[in-house]
Design an enzyme around this catalytic site. Structure first.
Site, PDB file in Angstrom:
ATOM      1  N   GLU A  81      12.360 -31.420  28.656  1.00 57.90           N
ATOM      2  CA  GLU A  81      11.246 -30.621  29.163  1.00 57.90           C
ATOM      3  C   GLU A  81      10.361 -30.145  28.014  1.00 57.90           C
ATOM      4  O   GLU A  81       9.139 -30.243  28.073  1.00 57.90           O
ATOM      5  CB  GLU A  81      11.758 -29.398  29.941  1.00 57.90           C
ATOM      6  CG  GLU A  81      12.674 -29.723  31.092  1.00 57.90           C
ATOM      7  CD  GLU A  81      14.156 -29.689  30.711  1.00 57.90           C
ATOM      8  OE1 GLU A  81      14.550 -30.344  29.715  1.00 57.90           O
ATOM      9  OE2 GLU A  81      14.925 -29.026  31.419  1.00 57.90           O
ATOM     10  N   CYS A 108      14.029 -23.881  27.918  1.00 56.33           N
ATOM     11  CA  CYS A 108      13.000 -24.751  28.497  1.00 56.33           C
ATOM     12  C   CYS A 108      12.233 -24.011  29.592  1.00 56.33           C
ATOM     13  O   CYS A 108      11.027 -24.205  29.745  1.00 56.33           O
ATOM     14  CB  CYS A 108      13.625 -26.033  29.040  1.00 56.33           C
ATOM     15  SG  CYS A 108      14.198 -27.135  27.717  1.00 56.33           S
TER      16      CYS A 108
END
Length: 161
Positions: A81, A108
């Site tokens: 991510e 993330c």
């Protein structure tokens, strides 16, 4: 002649791109891929879990456990991510959707929220009771990020490369 009816949906397409991206990962245990998509179905960026640019896959550890934490992968690997967010080259991610094969960790989640991503479609949540996932869910809820677990269909696609 009528149009083809067996085409894949947008969700199938973008989760497929995320999973294909994950196959680039050198991690022997977990290959995670990510695909960020605009509201009008355009791919904005992709990423997979791996070492930062310039860090050799041969010189850094891939172990999950070791007596010395610096001999594990965890201090070094960039998650898919974050890689996808950092790989984005232009404009804004505000209002976009992130497709990822594994539920995002809390680090993330912070980046996803700060980038203005409004929806996360994840394939699986292998660690629902972990601190990282609990923190992610709390932040996503507070920030108004929509979470959706990807629903598998019965399609199996084989790609010869």
């Amino acid at each position: 002649m009528d149009k083809r009816e067996d085409y894949i949906s947008w969700d199938e397409y973008f989760m497929g791109v995320a999973k294909l991206s994950g196959l680039r990962s050198k991690d022997p245990n977990t290959q995670v891929g990510c695909c960020i998509v605009s509201p009008d179905h355009k791919i904005l960026s992709m990423g997979y879990n791996g070492l930062p640019r310039g860090c050799s896959d041969e010189e850094f550890p891939w172990a999950r456990e070791a007596e010395d934490d610096l001999k594990t992968k965890y201090p070094f690997v960039v998650h898919s991510e974050l890689n996808a967010i950092l790989n984005f080259r232009g404009g804004s991610l505000v209002g976009s959707t992130l497709y990822v094969s594994l539920f995002p960790c809390n680090e993330c989640a912070k980046a996803i929220i700060q980038a203005g991503i409004k929806k996360v479609v994840y394939e699986e949540n292998k660690y629902p009771d972990s601190l990282a996932v609990k923190a992610s869910k709390r932040m996503f809820e507070a920030a108004g990020v929509v979470l959706e677990q990807y629903q598998h269909g019965n399609k199996k696609i084989e790609i010869r490369l």
